[in-house]
Scaffold this motif. Sequence first.
Motif, PDB file in Angstrom:
ATOM      1  N   UNK A 191       0.828  -1.207   0.000  1.00 47.71           N
ATOM      2  CA  UNK A 191       0.000   0.000   0.000  1.00 47.71           C
ATOM      3  C   UNK A 191       0.864   1.259   0.000  1.00 47.71           C
ATOM      4  N   UNK A 192       1.942   1.255   0.792  1.00 45.48           N
ATOM      5  CA  UNK A 192       2.855   2.398   0.804  1.00 45.48           C
ATOM      6  C   UNK A 192       3.488   2.601  -0.566  1.00 45.48           C
ATOM      7  N   UNK A 193       3.937   1.519  -1.194  1.00 42.53           N
ATOM      8  CA  UNK A 193       4.583   1.620  -2.500  1.00 42.53           C
ATOM      9  C   UNK A 193       3.596   2.131  -3.553  1.00 42.53           C
ATOM     10  N   UNK A 194       2.369   1.621  -3.517  1.00 46.34           N
ATOM     11  CA  UNK A 194       1.351   2.082  -4.472  1.00 46.34           C
ATOM     12  C   UNK A 194       1.026   3.550  -4.241  1.00 46.34           C
ATOM     13  N   UNK A 195       0.914   3.964  -2.988  1.00 44.90           N
ATOM     14  CA  UNK A 195       0.639   5.370  -2.679  1.00 44.90           C
ATOM     15  C   UNK A 195       1.763   6.281  -3.131  1.00 44.90           C
ATOM     16  N   UNK A 196       3.001   5.847  -2.922  1.00 41.69           N
ATOM     17  CA  UNK A 196       4.139   6.663  -3.341  1.00 41.69           C
ATOM     18  C   UNK A 196       4.179   6.782  -4.861  1.00 41.69           C
ATOM     19  N   UNK A 201       1.426   9.139  -5.932  1.00 36.31           N
ATOM     20  CA  UNK A 201       1.783  10.520  -5.585  1.00 36.31           C
ATOM     21  C   UNK A 201       2.809  11.073  -6.583  1.00 36.31           C
ATOM     22  N   UNK A 202       3.842  10.268  -6.921  1.00 35.75           N
ATOM     23  CA  UNK A 202       4.832  10.711  -7.902  1.00 35.75           C
ATOM     24  C   UNK A 202       4.196  10.934  -9.266  1.00 35.75           C
ATOM     25  N   UNK A 203       3.308  10.028  -9.661  1.00 36.05           N
ATOM     26  CA  UNK A 203       2.646  10.177 -10.956  1.00 36.05           C
ATOM     27  C   UNK A 203       1.821  11.469 -10.998  1.00 36.05           C
ATOM     28  N   UNK A 204       1.153  11.785  -9.882  1.00 38.95           N
ATOM     29  CA  UNK A 204       0.337  12.999  -9.831  1.00 38.95           C
ATOM     30  C   UNK A 204       1.223  14.243  -9.843  1.00 38.95           C
TER      31      UNK A 204
END
Length: 135
Positions: free
Chosen positions: A42-47, A50-53
């Motif tokens: 979940x942390x990796x997906x969120x990061x 966030x980077x993509x955004x």
Amino acid sequence: MFENVGWAEILVLVVAGLFILGPERLPEAARWLGSAIKQVRDYATGARDHLRKELGPEFDQLQQPLNDLRGLRDFNPKRAITRTLFSDDEPVKPNGYATTANGTPASVTPPAPNGAAPQKPLGSNERPPIDPDAT
């Protein structure tokens, strides 16, 4: 992530866990391990989101080298050598070999090293120059 782990390795880990933790604490440890892995994902997906955004289209440019590395898993050396040797994309190959449009060999003088002028061919009774420092 665990695509190279087979059933034999999993069985060895379960048996080792039984001996180390015992049958009472093993289910609790497995539950904890599963929740920890889920949290890391979940942390990796969120990061990543966030980077993509934040980066927008530049994120795809950053991700391209990683995708190229993933493509190396399907690397076939025979196909790469064949493509390199027999590709007609370049008119002059690095070894000086050149072909014309119809695929027949063309006479091309190879480039001189270090940008020097190309040497003229030797005459019939002419000796090649000798460098005394090189011999």
